[in-house]
Design an enzyme around this catalytic site. Structure first.
Site, mmCIF file in Angstrom:
data_model
loop_
_atom_site.group_PDB
_atom_site.id
_atom_site.type_symbol
_atom_site.label_atom_id
_atom_site.label_comp_id
_atom_site.label_asym_id
_atom_site.label_seq_id
_atom_site.Cartn_x
_atom_site.Cartn_y
_atom_site.Cartn_z
ATOM 1 N N GLU A 49 -9.480 -11.806 -32.348
ATOM 2 C CA GLU A 49 -9.436 -11.405 -30.933
ATOM 3 C C GLU A 49 -9.566 -12.619 -30.023
ATOM 4 O OE1 GLU A 49 -12.568 -8.510 -30.430
ATOM 5 O OE2 GLU A 49 -11.879 -7.343 -32.137
ATOM 6 N N HIS A 109 -21.814 -6.541 -29.846
ATOM 7 C CA HIS A 109 -22.153 -6.406 -28.421
ATOM 8 C C HIS A 109 -23.504 -5.713 -28.198
ATOM 9 C CE1 HIS A 109 -18.364 -7.702 -26.365
ATOM 10 N NE2 HIS A 109 -17.844 -7.435 -27.556
HETATM 11 C C1 LIG Z 1 -12.375 -4.645 -29.627
HETATM 12 C C2 LIG Z 1 -13.305 -5.463 -28.827
HETATM 13 N N1 LIG Z 1 -13.576 -4.920 -27.549
HETATM 14 C C3 LIG Z 1 -14.600 -5.856 -29.521
HETATM 15 O O1 LIG Z 1 -15.578 -5.979 -28.849
HETATM 16 N N2 LIG Z 1 -14.576 -6.068 -30.845
HETATM 17 C C4 LIG Z 1 -15.759 -6.478 -31.533
HETATM 18 C C5 LIG Z 1 -15.503 -6.927 -32.925
HETATM 19 C C6 LIG Z 1 -16.812 -5.407 -31.507
HETATM 20 O O2 LIG Z 1 -16.527 -4.214 -31.561
HETATM 21 O O3 LIG Z 1 -18.000 -5.815 -31.501
HETATM 22 ZN ZN LIG Z 2 -15.980 -8.066 -28.075
#
Ligand SMILES: C[C@@H](N)C(=O)N[C@H](C)C(=O)O
Ligand SMILES: [Zn+2]
Length: 234
Positions: free
Chosen positions: A203, A134
């Site tokens: 996910e 992210h």
């Molecule tokens: C857990 C979730 N919100 C998420 O974004 N997981 C991915 C793998 C991350 O942390 O980038």
């Molecule tokens: Zn995510």
């Protein structure tokens, strides 16, 4: 290091751009801002330009078969400081939910809890070669809302640390409502795939375009092509 983090990043320099929330659905306040995650002046509702274009395309595709349904943006751009905050928060939540006393846990038990956290959350790395997805502005956590603005029940909450979050968790069920959860997860997956996103293997809500995970998953599907990531940490 996760296998996708070995993918080379050739940063394309595309800027982050605000997500036009009026086109989508969103929850206010944002889930992590509600927890006082350290965004400073930054906002979670930003994406790289092409990623946003593809997301709009995915929603248009959704509305071909489901008029007035929308994609709900749960989370998008996430600075590394927020990644760190959320990883620490999730660890503490796991300890508390299992009514454990951290001081009485062995190192092995603590390591097992961290493993659970990192099965779902990326390590908050500041190494430019291994950015959390992210932090690149190329990953999004999303779900669907129906024509009445109601959240579509996907059978588990976003961010749940459990196998129920695996995209195919309900795939073999013939009972209601589990069969419906699977159908709606598939709908989300199909519209996102139609706009060239890839889904996180663990996910149902996490998708990305152009980051290391996207390139790694694309490489598995098309071994004859060479994929690199276009987006690094921003
Ligand atoms: C857990 C979730 N919100 C998420 O974004 N997981 C991915 C793998 C991350 O942390 O980038
Ligand atoms: Zn995510």
């Amino acid at each position: 290091m996760k296998p996708y983090q070995k993918i080379p990043i050739l940063e394309c320099g595309e800027p982050l751009t605000p997500i036009p929330l009026e086109k989508f659905a969103a929850q206010t306040p944002h889930a992590y801002q509600k927890l006082h995650a350290p965004y400073g002046k930054l906002s979670p509702y930003y994406l790289r330009e092409t990623v946003l274009e593809n997301l709009i395309q995915a929603q248009n595709q959704l509305q071909q078969t489901h008029p007035h349904w929308r994609i709900l943006i749960f989370d998008a751009y996430r600075p590394v400081a927020v990644q760190q905050f959320m990883v620490d928060y999730t660890f503490t939540e796991l300890v508390n939910n299992q009514q454990l006393n951290l001081e009485q846990l062995s190192q092995t038990q603590i390591d097992e809890l961290w493993q659970q956290v990192y099965q779902f959350w990326a390590v908050p790395s500041l190494n430019p070669n291994t950015p959390p997805p992210h932090s690149t502005g190329a990953a999004i956590d999303i779900t669907l809302v129906d024509e009445n603005g109601n959240l579509v029940n996907m059978g588990s909450a976003i961010d749940e640390i459990s196998p129920v979050s695996y995209p195919d968790y309900f795939a073999n069920s013939n009972d209601f409502p589990e069969k419906q959860y699977h159908a709606d997860r598939q709908l989300l997956f199909q519209v996102m795939r139609s706009a060239n996103f890839q889904q996180h293997p663990n996910e149902w809500w996490h998708f990305s375009y152009g980051d290391q995970m996207w390139a790694w998953l694309s490489q598995q599907q098309q071994p004859n092509q060479r994929f690199t990531a276009s987006y690094g940490r921003i």
